[in-house]
Motif scaffolding. Structure first.
Motif, mmCIF file in Angstrom:
data_model
loop_
_atom_site.group_PDB
_atom_site.id
_atom_site.type_symbol
_atom_site.label_atom_id
_atom_site.label_comp_id
_atom_site.label_asym_id
_atom_site.label_seq_id
_atom_site.Cartn_x
_atom_site.Cartn_y
_atom_site.Cartn_z
ATOM 1 N N LEU A 73 5.455 -5.013 -21.157
ATOM 2 C CA LEU A 73 6.317 -6.037 -20.046
ATOM 3 C C LEU A 73 6.450 -7.088 -20.597
ATOM 4 O O LEU A 73 6.048 -7.811 -21.309
ATOM 5 N N TRP A 74 8.621 -7.243 -20.706
ATOM 6 C CA TRP A 74 8.930 -8.610 -20.867
ATOM 7 C C TRP A 74 9.476 -9.182 -19.109
ATOM 8 O O TRP A 74 9.908 -8.718 -18.675
ATOM 9 N N GLN A 75 9.496 -10.418 -19.604
ATOM 10 C CA GLN A 75 9.749 -10.730 -18.024
ATOM 11 C C GLN A 75 11.634 -10.885 -18.200
ATOM 12 O O GLN A 75 11.899 -11.236 -19.321
ATOM 13 N N GLY A 76 12.355 -10.936 -16.864
ATOM 14 C CA GLY A 76 13.391 -10.232 -16.764
ATOM 15 C C GLY A 76 13.509 -9.201 -17.212
ATOM 16 O O GLY A 76 14.531 -8.996 -16.290
ATOM 17 N N LYS A 77 13.558 -8.419 -18.180
ATOM 18 C CA LYS A 77 13.886 -7.057 -19.126
ATOM 19 C C LYS A 77 12.969 -6.404 -17.388
ATOM 20 O O LYS A 77 13.650 -5.127 -17.481
ATOM 21 N N ASP A 78 11.872 -6.375 -17.998
ATOM 22 C CA ASP A 78 10.956 -5.677 -16.744
ATOM 23 C C ASP A 78 10.708 -5.870 -15.483
ATOM 24 O O ASP A 78 9.023 -5.517 -14.810
ATOM 25 N N ASP A 79 11.598 -6.659 -15.189
ATOM 26 C CA ASP A 79 10.735 -7.328 -13.417
ATOM 27 C C ASP A 79 10.729 -5.892 -12.824
ATOM 28 O O ASP A 79 9.816 -6.125 -11.364
ATOM 29 N N HIS A 80 11.278 -5.087 -12.997
ATOM 30 C CA HIS A 80 11.614 -4.305 -11.308
ATOM 31 C C HIS A 80 10.591 -2.905 -12.195
ATOM 32 O O HIS A 80 10.296 -1.521 -11.126
ATOM 33 N N VAL A 81 9.969 -3.064 -13.170
ATOM 34 C CA VAL A 81 8.567 -1.926 -13.568
ATOM 35 C C VAL A 81 7.325 -2.505 -12.432
ATOM 36 O O VAL A 81 6.982 -3.072 -11.818
ATOM 37 N N ALA A 82 6.968 -1.021 -11.595
ATOM 38 C CA ALA A 82 5.896 -1.256 -10.705
ATOM 39 C C ALA A 82 4.514 -1.097 -11.593
ATOM 40 O O ALA A 82 4.323 -0.450 -12.254
ATOM 41 N N ILE A 83 4.140 -1.770 -11.301
ATOM 42 C CA ILE A 83 2.341 -2.049 -11.662
ATOM 43 C C ILE A 83 1.312 -1.512 -9.994
ATOM 44 O O ILE A 83 1.338 -2.128 -9.212
ATOM 45 N N THR A 84 0.583 -0.361 -10.692
ATOM 46 C CA THR A 84 0.034 -0.046 -9.534
ATOM 47 C C THR A 84 -2.062 -0.002 -9.360
ATOM 48 O O THR A 84 -2.072 0.341 -10.422
ATOM 49 N N LEU A 85 -2.247 -0.986 -8.833
ATOM 50 C CA LEU A 85 -3.587 -0.463 -9.000
ATOM 51 C C LEU A 85 -3.986 0.070 -8.231
ATOM 52 O O LEU A 85 -4.272 0.474 -7.539
ATOM 53 N N LEU A 86 -5.018 0.720 -9.060
ATOM 54 C CA LEU A 86 -5.772 1.795 -9.490
ATOM 55 C C LEU A 86 -7.162 2.005 -8.807
ATOM 56 O O LEU A 86 -7.636 2.967 -7.573
ATOM 57 N N HIS A 100 0.812 -1.265 -0.111
ATOM 58 C CA HIS A 100 0.015 -0.633 0.056
ATOM 59 C C HIS A 100 0.627 1.290 -0.042
ATOM 60 O O HIS A 100 1.544 1.526 0.801
ATOM 61 N N GLY A 101 0.042 2.021 -0.837
ATOM 62 C CA GLY A 101 1.069 3.512 -1.070
ATOM 63 C C GLY A 101 -0.082 4.333 -1.258
ATOM 64 O O GLY A 101 -0.740 4.941 -1.033
ATOM 65 N N GLY A 102 0.745 5.873 -1.543
ATOM 66 C CA GLY A 102 -0.344 6.943 -1.852
ATOM 67 C C GLY A 102 -0.639 6.930 -2.716
ATOM 68 O O GLY A 102 -1.990 7.770 -3.333
ATOM 69 N N LYS A 103 -0.233 6.397 -4.200
ATOM 70 C CA LYS A 103 -0.957 6.150 -5.084
ATOM 71 C C LYS A 103 -2.240 4.773 -5.174
ATOM 72 O O LYS A 103 -2.881 4.477 -6.271
ATOM 73 N N GLY A 104 -1.659 3.751 -4.228
ATOM 74 C CA GLY A 104 -2.303 2.931 -4.462
ATOM 75 C C GLY A 104 -1.607 1.652 -3.882
ATOM 76 O O GLY A 104 -0.605 1.934 -3.883
ATOM 77 N N ILE A 105 -1.970 0.573 -4.442
ATOM 78 C CA ILE A 105 -1.135 -1.313 -4.177
ATOM 79 C C ILE A 105 -0.290 -1.022 -5.445
ATOM 80 O O ILE A 105 -1.456 -1.267 -6.815
ATOM 81 N N THR A 106 0.696 -1.523 -4.990
ATOM 82 C CA THR A 106 2.302 -1.449 -6.467
ATOM 83 C C THR A 106 2.523 -2.704 -5.940
ATOM 84 O O THR A 106 2.537 -3.167 -4.848
ATOM 85 N N VAL A 107 3.041 -3.430 -6.987
ATOM 86 C CA VAL A 107 4.055 -4.814 -7.255
ATOM 87 C C VAL A 107 4.652 -4.192 -8.200
ATOM 88 O O VAL A 107 4.409 -3.518 -9.362
ATOM 89 N N GLU A 108 6.081 -4.875 -8.044
ATOM 90 C CA GLU A 108 6.467 -5.463 -9.142
ATOM 91 C C GLU A 108 6.540 -6.000 -10.171
ATOM 92 O O GLU A 108 5.711 -7.414 -9.331
ATOM 93 N N PHE A 109 6.794 -5.933 -11.093
ATOM 94 C CA PHE A 109 5.787 -7.258 -12.709
ATOM 95 C C PHE A 109 6.822 -8.543 -12.349
ATOM 96 O O PHE A 109 6.133 -9.617 -11.753
#
Length: 170
Positions: A156-169, A113-122
């Motif tokens: 999003l690509w597995q491996g390459k984009d593993d650190h991209v944040a996905i936010t539930l709005l 849980h964060g300021g923008k919503g719920i976030t998880v890395e890809f």
């Protein structure tokens, strides 16, 4: 081994109808009735096929009786009402909706849980979601189109984009 006449398992061809009784007039009449029935069935099928070809947009039949929709009309690009294609499309739409809901539940469960919503890395989401479905990226794209999640980039690509944040709005 030798020729057929010298083999011990050789059996000459036998005419199975040579001992059959001669056909009577009733037998001949019965066979003509069945041939007549076959002809009528074939004619019925042929007529039905010709009518269906009038409705087939890929047929070369020029006597088309169906009104062809143009771009901008309400039903353009949609299957015929009551058709199997329409039924399959509705079932697919329902299935995708359930997949999007599952994805949102998984993000709620494993996200932070964060300021923008719920976030998880890809990468983390991929590791958890792979046991549920093999269509994570497609479902993410659909959820983004519906305004439920947000992430950077087009794909999003597995491996390459593993650190991209996905936010539930929601």
């Amino acid at each position: 081994m030798g020729t057929n006449s010298q083999r011990s398992d050789f059996k000459p061809e036998v005419d199975l109808n040579r001992n059959a009784p001669p056909r009577s007039d009733d037998d001949r009449a019965m066979s003509s009735v069945s041939v007549k029935g076959l002809k009528e069935n074939w004619q019925k099928w042929s007529s039905e096929h010709q009518e269906s070809q009038k409705l087939n947009p890929f047929s070369h039949d020029t006597r088309q009786t169906v009104v062809v929709l143009q771009r901008g009309q309400d039903d353009y690009g949609r299957p015929q009402q009551g058709s199997l294609t329409e039924k399959r499309g509705k079932e697919a739409h329902t299935h995708i909706g359930r997949e999007v809901q599952k994805l949102c539940e998984v993000i709620r469960d494993i996200g932070e849980h964060g300021g923008k919503g719920i976030t998880v890395e890809f990468g983390k989401l991929f590791e958890h979601y792979v046991a549920i479905s093999n269509t994570l990226v497609g479902i993410l794209l659909r959820a983004r189109k519906q305004g439920l999640v947000n992430f950077e980039g087009e794909m999003l690509w597995q491996g390459k984009d593993d650190h991209v944040a996905i936010t539930l709005l929601e």
